[in-house]
Scaffold this active site. Sequence first.
Site, mmCIF file in Angstrom:
data_model
loop_
_atom_site.group_PDB
_atom_site.id
_atom_site.type_symbol
_atom_site.label_atom_id
_atom_site.label_comp_id
_atom_site.label_asym_id
_atom_site.label_seq_id
_atom_site.Cartn_x
_atom_site.Cartn_y
_atom_site.Cartn_z
ATOM 1 C CD GLU A 1 -2.840 -0.666 2.606
ATOM 2 O OE1 GLU A 1 -3.843 -1.368 2.748
ATOM 3 O OE2 GLU A 1 -2.450 0.151 3.462
ATOM 4 C CE LYS B 1 5.041 4.684 7.177
ATOM 5 N NZ LYS B 1 4.587 5.992 7.639
ATOM 6 N NE ARG C 1 -3.254 4.438 11.504
ATOM 7 C CZ ARG C 1 -2.494 3.468 12.007
ATOM 8 N NH1 ARG C 1 -1.224 3.714 12.334
ATOM 9 N NH2 ARG C 1 -2.973 2.252 12.182
ATOM 10 N NE ARG D 1 1.358 6.294 16.460
ATOM 11 C CZ ARG D 1 2.554 6.034 15.988
ATOM 12 N NH1 ARG D 1 2.854 6.356 14.750
ATOM 13 N NH2 ARG D 1 3.476 5.472 16.733
ATOM 14 C CD GLU E 1 -1.286 8.751 7.649
ATOM 15 O OE1 GLU E 1 -0.283 9.388 7.999
ATOM 16 O OE2 GLU E 1 -1.650 7.702 8.216
ATOM 17 C CG PHE F 1 -4.933 2.300 5.872
ATOM 18 C CD1 PHE F 1 -4.859 1.527 7.014
ATOM 19 C CD2 PHE F 1 -4.509 3.616 5.930
ATOM 20 C CE1 PHE F 1 -4.379 2.049 8.200
ATOM 21 C CE2 PHE F 1 -4.023 4.155 7.111
ATOM 22 C CZ PHE F 1 -3.956 3.365 8.255
ATOM 23 N NE ARG G 1 6.467 0.177 16.863
ATOM 24 C CZ ARG G 1 6.246 1.278 16.152
ATOM 25 N NH1 ARG G 1 6.388 1.248 14.839
ATOM 26 N NH2 ARG G 1 5.876 2.396 16.737
ATOM 27 C CE LYS H 1 8.110 2.408 10.907
ATOM 28 N NZ LYS H 1 7.681 3.435 11.862
#
Length: 606
Positions: free
Chosen positions: A266, A268, A273, A288, A318, A359, A436, A442
């Site tokens: 995707e 970025k 966010r 976020r 985003e 997303f 995470r 990323k």
Amino acid sequence: MKRKVDWRYLLVDIVFVCVRFLELAEILDKIESTTKRLEMVDLISSLLKRAEDDIRETVFLLQGKVAPDYEGIELGIAEKIAIRALASLSGLKEATIETELVKKGDLGKIGEELLRNKKQSSLLSEELTVKKVYGSLLKISKLSGGGSQTRKLQILLDLLQNAEPVEVRYLIRIVTGKMRIGVADMTIVDSIAVAFGTKEKSDMVEGAYNIMPNLPELAYRAMSGGIDSLTSLKVTAGIPIRSMLAERLPSLSDILEKMDGRFAIEYKYDGLRTQVHKIGNKVELFSRRLENITSQFPDIVEEIGKSVKAQNAILDGEAVPFNLDTNEMLPFQEISRRRGRKYDLKETIEKIPVVLFLFDAMMINGTNLMDVPYAQRRLKLTNTIEESQNIKIAKSRVVSDVESAERFFNEALEAGCEGIMAKSIEDKSIYKPGAREFLWIKYKREYQLEMEDTVDLVVVGAFGGQGKRSGGYGALLMAVYSREEDKFRTVCKLGSGFSDEQLDNLPRMLKPYSLKSRDHRVESTIDADFWFTPSLVLEVKGAEITLSPTHTCCRDIVKKGAGLAIRFPRFTGKWRTDKKADEATNEQEIIEMYHSQRKKVLADNA
């Protein structure tokens, strides 16, 4: 026979269940003096066990808050009001306290010292309780309008006049938003587990916190029903979920290997966010950091109401600053001009439009999708969203080789993104709030290349304007000159830097050069709405020169299948009427600039 009641013992019991603010302040003082997390957990958990009916207020004050972040309630006391209160309390001039603040940097400590040095204390002072302090601070947070600052000052003074020196330190820190004790939310999570269960149940508390980031409420529920009761919490529209985060790997080949040879890739996006909550006709937006940012983006709120074809939903995305005329993203810094703005918001919305790229979907029509694999969530998202000018679905595709991933990566950079997100498409690819993990990876450059000079580019085409640019040109297609082949090759779209007057004059200026089709000397893979004989030259400044799968400038010279493009181009205001088209910046100069760009290391805060 009636039983005689001894009221003295009942009064003792009543006083016992009220947590004194002094007790909380002394705990905070001990926490501040240690760096050991286990000691902090022991101190906080012991306090929580004794808090009973005051447990919500106790945890809020531990955090230095009066409400969870997502409710958007702030104390709203400026440092100047706190200084004025301390001046009134101590008899000193405000300027004296301000001088001390410059020296010591801690208004709470200054207030504590002032009270210790005060020769007389009031004989009529009333002992502060956690409930009284919290109630007073909540009153302060709700005051607004004319005279509110005076009323806030009086409430704060009432608290300070009844406070012990150490209580003053933390009262001042709480109201000014500078607690300085280093208690992270996860420390309180562990403290709740220890207070009402065992340390081993911290994961259970954290799981509840991930879908209800309200520690005072979690502490109350754990106290009332035990830690196990937290497992019954459900995802609820209107209460933000902690965002899922991505791991990092140094190369696309490493990502391909980690993802077992196939993954979704995707864009970025370089924006804010944003978590979207739709509850019937109501829409709320959260950052976020779980802050309520709904009021800052009324344009997005309105569009979500039209685009989300579900009664209720929780979506991840985003918010990106966007030039709707050129259909290009703007630098991230532009969106910061929208954050926290209370005045001239309508004008700012017109100047800095925002597009929300969605997303992921965590909940749709009451169904929790977080345990559903990514591919199914993505399908649910696309079936729920009707795209509009301001609401779009993030660009994505599935790849199984490095070459395809690299082409997509370069395409993302050219579009204005900071890189790509690789996402697992295996059955285990669930949405893990607050985690995470390598389900998401990323990948972005560690540096950006800075253009150190302007370039002179030739107008070869234009695109019809939208919105306030309707009826004119929204952006120009710009090219450089190839001396060797006598060709003009595209290098960017240009829509920024023009004044309204300059935009209005563009059709008149370009009319003499208008063509029905592309000039035979222009090489372009982009279809413009209008074409021109290469003649008009403009001075342009860009952020950097980057590889481009779209533009034809220097194609196949630096890299096979790629040209070069100028990222975030901006008109300097200078019309180069002194130059002919074939005197504009040429391809060789662009190549030299590309290789000589200064590398600037990027900080990774995402």
